[in-house]
Each structure stands twice: as C-alpha cells, then as structure tokens.
Design an enzyme around this catalytic site. Sequence first.
Site, PDB file in Angstrom:
ATOM      1  NE  ARG A 256      -3.480   0.051   2.709  1.00 54.78           N
ATOM      2  CZ  ARG A 256      -4.130   0.262   3.794  1.00 54.78           C
ATOM      3  NH1 ARG A 256      -3.950  -0.658   4.943  1.00 54.78           N
ATOM      4  NH2 ARG A 256      -4.889   1.274   4.164  1.00 54.78           N
ATOM      5  CG  HIS A 257      -1.234   5.030   0.101  1.00 49.39           C
ATOM      6  ND1 HIS A 257      -1.252   5.206   1.333  1.00 49.39           N
ATOM      7  CD2 HIS A 257      -2.413   4.071  -0.302  1.00 49.39           C
ATOM      8  CE1 HIS A 257      -2.495   5.020   1.732  1.00 49.39           C
ATOM      9  NE2 HIS A 257      -3.110   4.541   0.715  1.00 49.39           N
ATOM     10  CG  ASN A 263      -4.228   6.324   5.196  1.00 52.74           C
ATOM     11  OD1 ASN A 263      -3.214   5.801   4.698  1.00 52.74           O
ATOM     12  ND2 ASN A 263      -5.334   5.722   5.050  1.00 52.74           N
ATOM     13  NE  ARG A 306      -4.599   7.070  -0.614  1.00 51.62           N
ATOM     14  CZ  ARG A 306      -5.529   7.369  -1.478  1.00 51.62           C
ATOM     15  NH1 ARG A 306      -5.604   8.499  -2.112  1.00 51.62           N
ATOM     16  NH2 ARG A 306      -6.909   6.461  -1.656  1.00 51.62           N
ATOM     17  CD  GLU A 326      -8.832   2.110  -1.635  1.00 53.94           C
ATOM     18  OE1 GLU A 326      -8.815   1.067  -2.640  1.00 53.94           O
ATOM     19  OE2 GLU A 326      -8.622   1.701  -0.708  1.00 53.94           O
ATOM     20  CG  HIS A 391      -5.021   2.743  -3.209  1.00 54.69           C
ATOM     21  ND1 HIS A 391      -4.862   3.956  -2.715  1.00 54.69           N
ATOM     22  CD2 HIS A 391      -4.613   3.149  -4.382  1.00 54.69           C
ATOM     23  CE1 HIS A 391      -4.348   4.894  -3.475  1.00 54.69           C
ATOM     24  NE2 HIS A 391      -4.181   4.189  -4.776  1.00 54.69           N
TER      25      HIS A 391
END
Lengths: 479, 479
Positions: A256-257, A263, A306, A326, A391
Amino acid sequence: MENLRNSVNKMSIKKNVFRPGAQAPRRTTLRQFAPLLVAMVGLPGRGKSLLTKRISRYMNYTGDNTRVYDISEYRRSHMKQYDSHEMFRADNLPAWRIRQQSFREALEDAAAWLQAPNNNVAILDGPNVSRSQRQEIYDLIYTQLGFRVMFIECVCEDPVLLERNFKEILQYSTDYRDMATEEALKDLTLKMTHYKAQYESPTLGSLWELPCPMVKILDGGEGGIIAHGVNGCRESKILAYISTPKNYQQTLYFSRHGESEFNVIGKIGGDAKLSPRGKMYAKALSKHIHALNLPNLQVWTSTLFRTKETAAGINVPQQHLHELDEIWSGECESLTYEELQEHFPKELALRDSEKLKYRYPQGESYVDVMNRLVPILTQLECETNVLTISHQAVLRCVLGYFLETPPDEIPYLHVPLHTIIKITLQGHSYNMETIKMPIECVDTNRAKPLNCSESRTSEDALLTLPKHYDSISNLMQCT
Amino acid sequence: MENLRNSVNKMSIKKNVFRPGAQAPRRTTLRQFAPLLVAMVGLPGRGKSLLTKRISRYMNYTGDNTRVYDISEYRRSHMKQYDSHEMFRADNLPAWRIRQQSFREALEDAAAWLQAPNNNVAILDGPNVSRSQRQEIYDLIYTQLGFRVMFIECVCEDPVLLERNFKEILQYSTDYRDMATEEALKDLTLKMTHYKAQYESPTLGSLWELPCPMVKILDGGEGGIIAHGVNGCRESKILAYISTPKNYQQTLYFSRHGESEFNVIGKIGGDAKLSPRGKMYAKALSKHIHALNLPNLQVWTSTLFRTKETAAGINVPQQHLHELDEIWSGECESLTYEELQEHFPKELALRDSEKLKYRYPQGESYVDVMNRLVPILTQLECETNVLTISHQAVLRCVLGYFLETPPDEIPYLHVPLHTIIKITLQGHSYNMETIKMPIECVDTNRAKPLNCSESRTSEDALLTLPKHYDSISNLMQCT
C-alpha cells in the site's frame, strides 16, 4: 503390483454412467450458454496441471464457477501408495483398469458437478491420450448431457521448459514424495515412454476428430497457439487467457502507499498526501527494494498522489494505472466512518451486511474493482519482479486473485500499511510472505461488526473501528 | 492513367513522419498497457474489411476507443475516379507511388490518433502485403512511438467464401460503383493477380518476421486460427473475439415483451404479467414470426415473466437468459416516475443528467447492462434467425451495439412496444427495419428533460413523461 490388484478387486465396476444422487441431466436443444467441460490432453510434464490451475483461478475470479477434476488424484485414491512407472505400461492390464476407472470417475464427477445450478466450467485434468477416451468424454458431456466440450492439448518440445516441468513434478508430485531424486527421475522418464507409446495426438485443423473446439498450445504458449472450431463465450475467454504465455518464475511485490494524511484522521478515499510517517515508509521501501537488486524491476502504481509519492524514490521504470486506483466511494468520498454513520447510517449497514457486492452511492463495489483489475492481473501473471503500489481495497482484490480467496472473504483480507507483501509461484500455487517495516502507522482494518442491521446503534456500527492516530509519541519514536 | 499522374504530381512528398499538429510522441519504457495498432494483412476479398469493422465495433462497445484507417480510402482521395486493375501492377511506378503514399498517410494518421489521450486501438485496414511495409509499420509504431503492434492475416481458400466476398466487393465497393458487373469481376480478378505477385505472406510460428503478435485467421475463422507471440490485454481480447467464426448472412429479430400490467400504470422494473393488449401482441408476434417460416429459428428471452409470456406461443427452441433481464433499478424497482420524483428527486435528476453512467441505488447503470450483454452480443454475431425478446433498456444496448450508436445516445434510442425490429447484415454494416404491429399500447419513452438540475420543480422533472394508459377506448378498438 500387489496393492494395485487389491484395489481393483475392491472396486465395483459401475454399469451406469450416473451415480446415485446425481441430478437428472439438464437437457436443452439450445446450448450456446450451457456449462462447459474442458478436457486437457498431453503427455506428463507438458504443463497441463499448471495451466489447469491457472484457468480455474482466472475463471472463478471472473465469475465463471469452475472446478478441476484431476484424474491422478482418483488413481491415487485407489492405491495404498505409488509403486512405479510399471503402472503406466499399456500391457499392464490390472493397472490399466485402475487408470481407466479413475478417468471415468473423474469424468462422471465433473459431469455431475456441471449439472448443479450455477456451476459453469469443469476441467478434466489428465493425459486423455487415446481417441477412445476423448470420444467417451464427448459422448457423455455433449451427446448425453447437451453440454459443451473443449479440448486443450499441451505440446512441449522446448528442452529448457521440459526440464523445468520435470523438476517441478519431482519436487511437488505426491507420487514422488518418498522417492530419491535420481530414482524418481528415472521412473518419470519411463512413465513418459509408456505414455508416448499410447499417445494418439489429436490431428490439427479440419482433420481434428471431434466436432468441438480444439486448442493446441505449444511450449506453454511461447511457441504459439493453434485453435480450431472455437465458439461460445467461455471457450473464447479461455482461449484469450491461455494465448498469452505466463511467466514460470514469478516473484511479485505489493505494497500500500505510505500512511496518508487521510489515514491519520480516519477519512476514506480522497487524494491526500503522505503523512510524515508515510514519507518515512516511502524512503524505507525504496531502500529495501533497491537492496534486493532485482533484475528488470518495474513499479506500477495507481494514479493517485499517495502511491506516486510512495514510489517516487524508486529509481526504475514506473507506470501509473487508473485500474489500480482505490475503490471509488462516490458520495462517501473523504468522510470518516463516524461521518458515514452520522450521514449515511443505512448505507454503512448495507455495506457491512454484504461488503463484496455493496456499491457506494454513485461509487464502486468490491466486485466492480475486481472486474476493472482483470487486465492488470492477467498481465501481472506474465511478469516477474514488479512492485505494485496501490490501496487497501485494490490489493485485497489482487491478493484474493493470486491466493484464490473465496470472494466473500476478499473485502476482509488483512493488508496493513507499511508492509511489503511478496508472492512467489511455487508449484501450481502462490506462496505469500509479508515484511513489516518498522515505521509506526495507523490501523485501517475495520472488521465486520456483529450487528449489521439498519436499526443498530452508532456504537454498534463503530464497534470495530480502529483508532485513527496512535499518538504523537509513536510518531516521535520512529524519527 | 492520366489522373493518377496528376495526383502524384500534386502531392508533396513528406519528409517527416509526423504532420504539423500531431502531438509529441507519448514515450514510455513500460508499454504493457500502451495503445495498440492492429495491421491487417491479406489479398483483396479475404474478409479483411468486414473483420476490421467487426473488431472496431466490438472494441468500441467494450470500452476501448478504436478507429479504422482504411488505406483504400486514402488511395481514392488521390484519384478523380477508379481506373482499372492496372494501378495494382507492381511495375506501374506512378500508381505504386500513390499506393505507397496512401499507405503512409493512413499509417501516420493512425499513429497520430493513437497519441491523443484516451485513444486505445487503431486498425490499419489494407493488404500490407510486403515485408517492407510491415517493417515500416513496426518501426514507426513500436520502435519510434513505444506503442504496441499486432498483425492479423486473413487467409481464405474456401471457394464458397471467396465467391461471397467477391460478390460483396462488386456490390459495395466504391471502386466498382460505376462499372458493369462482368467488367468489374474481370477487373477484380486481375487486381487479385497483381497482388498475389507482390504478396510476401508472413511465415508461421517462430519464423514470423517481427517480434510482435501475429495471428493468422483461416477462412474467416471456419478453418481455425494460428496465433504466435500474443501478449497484452487488448491483443488477447481481439484474439478471443476473432477466434469465433461469425455468421456472414445474418438476420436477427428483436422485440420488447408485450405491454405489461406495470407499463399500463407507468411503473418501472418489477416482474409483472402482460396486460390484455400485451397478450394480444404476443399472439400477433407469434403469428407473424411463424408466417416467415425462418429455418432454424430460435427464441431467446430474459428470465422475467413478461418476456417468457410473450414468447410462449412461438413453437421453436427457446432459452431464457439472465443477461437479457431488464436494467435493475434497485431501490427504485416498481415505482412510477411520479413516485421516483416524489421520493428520490435527486436520484432522478442525477439520472437525467448522465443517463448512460447513472446507477440506481443498489441497482444498475446502462454501462452495467452493456457489460453484462457482451457474451450475448458476441454469440448473436455467430447466429442468424434468432428472435430476442427482451426489455426497453436492454434492447437499446443491443441495438446500440449492432448499429454503432454513440454510447451517450444509447439510453435514448427509441424502442417502442409492440414493434418487431429486424436487423440484417449488409456489406459491413447492419440495416434496421421496424414492423409496428397494429395493437395499441402505452408509450414508455421518456425523452431527456431540458432541466436536469437537482433543484428543478416536479413539473420540470416530469415534463417529458408520456401518459400511461391511453384510454379504455383504444383497448376496445383492437379487440
């Protein structure tokens, strides 16, 4: 040979094609969309089982309920243990009876399975080297049941590929589990010789023996493909899938980023930048990946800020793909779960009760994401040493494909932040390893709440929500 | 020959591969998902142009923006009128220059088009018979631009198919518009002879001259297909599509179900029975279709009651397919437009402003319906004499496919009740006829309102709504 004879004696020879309990044949005069039996053809070590597994994984993921019937497993069920290549000799009658019975049982089980509603494709994995076997498959599946049949022959002449396939059989086959390598290799070579003597290779083109599709795949697709009489949507879907040669040595990396500003405050969707800890992860990821010195490494990211920011420090060819964006949460973009519960309590309850199919208002469902990922996944199967930075929801779908996760479980797969996931093709399946990088981050994994009713309280709805920002002290520890 | 020489003289020989106005090349070292040029190869009359048209229709419908570049159209633009076969002789230098220039212009236009964002596939339709031409295509598209290239060779040896293709050229080609049939046939035969002399047929398998996919399609797919080096999602999608032989003589019939009880009171969706007038239509449809005496007629319906009831009297093989079910309006099922406006005014406004992509809450969009119809549409292309009985939104998508309607216009296609629609393949396109049966019914076609804003009044939202039940007197007139 003793155990072979015993098991043949124990078996009752079945007269009827259908076993008790099998449903009545589903007859139809129009069969364009009827269930399909795919029968493999080819000598041992030609890549049939790996291809079978791949077709099955692909068809199941893309909505065609598919099951594999492996004739060798039936054969093993009739034997205490594997004896030797002798059982594949044409003149070994007791063994031939076991092999023939195994072929029939697998075929009949496949036929019975295809008769149940919502089952679409059965793959009969085995050598099916004789014309009479192929005729028997056709007679049962096409003529008796009114279903569809397609044959796929795997031909392999490339010595490098053959050696690789042999090695794999010696390493992974149940038959050779308890045999020394040298002995096993000798046995396998003799088994092959016996099969070659019995092989009635399907003729090409218009001389092909049966009025149904026949596809010949050469050297695992590297040598090309010859198809005759292909019709039907599932058949052409399978042809498209197998026409592209897949990679045999495959290591794929996923991440994932890094933790994003969204987040940290618990918002979903959006196009936020990385948090300070997320930037640290980007550096750590880049350092880790560079240190691996992977030949021809590529990076694929989504088009969102991201993931591109996470990949920016990795000095290899990159591409940014919309398909990796995403899940789009439509009207719920950029909300926290608390806000979702406040403004869209019914939507959140609907989502919790059927997360796989639930679509955000004017947004996507997991099924939508799975569908748009298909071109990426089939391409990834042709690659090795690709790092995909994407994502949470997208990587759940991607890993769900390779690991064959049941669809309903895909939306709950645990794909934490700041973790490198490595999958490697081993035998016919993918093995997963995770490497957690020592950089703190929030947890974004919200488990399915017990209460998914529309009338639940906010407290019940938010019960499984992880806290957003651990504390500033965690952040400081990592610097 | 005079007009040929004149036009060559008038043409300026271009030095640069790119014309003014073309965008800078879109370079990428990773090109797995780059745009694709498909180049056709083959003698005249081998079915290239029909196949090109079909691929283009299919790719556009399934979301890959595709355009055809027909070299013969470029050639015609350089000539006042078609002279004769002489222009295809290898030793006719002035004509050769025109042909070569036409090839280059088409190729360069295709290349320029592929460089614009969101353009995915260009198809270069022409004989491309020489190795040097194929090399030029590869050098420009792959080496210079970093895009992808795939060749499709059409080979045809079947005399029946060849005769059919020849007839079609004589009937539809602009070149032969003003020529008597006998003379035209003689000319076409000589043109073929000249091309045969220049034909450097691509070699098969691993001897194929270029490191890119090569697909050989034999007798329009009836003789099978040979593919080498196929990779990439668009390439394998095209391979799957062309591997299934399509029907050359195609007449397809479509009808909505008879007027339903829901139609009469203006409700959408649901699973209602036919109204008394709907039942009359079912009888009339059955009578009309039986009277046509179509060989091997089949009926395909949705799984909903109203289409099955409409088809019940037609005594031919039938199948009921979920893919043909009406668009699912989710939470808006079984509402009238007045109720939709009352309870979901925002949803109705959103739908009116972008009807193609709009999804009902927990329901489908037109795009969703288009996607689930793909297997049905590709199968329909292999059939003739099929009567498909389905629903308004579904038939809009089906007709949109065959008639190549721009996607945005598909949700507004007029598909009235109690009307048989007949489409016939003529040349490379489908021709549509409608047969209105003399049985009254409500109008269910709601045009796009002028005001699609969320703040519009109910009156504005319902302005284009047709009245539901004409009056009992209309019903009586038909009995």
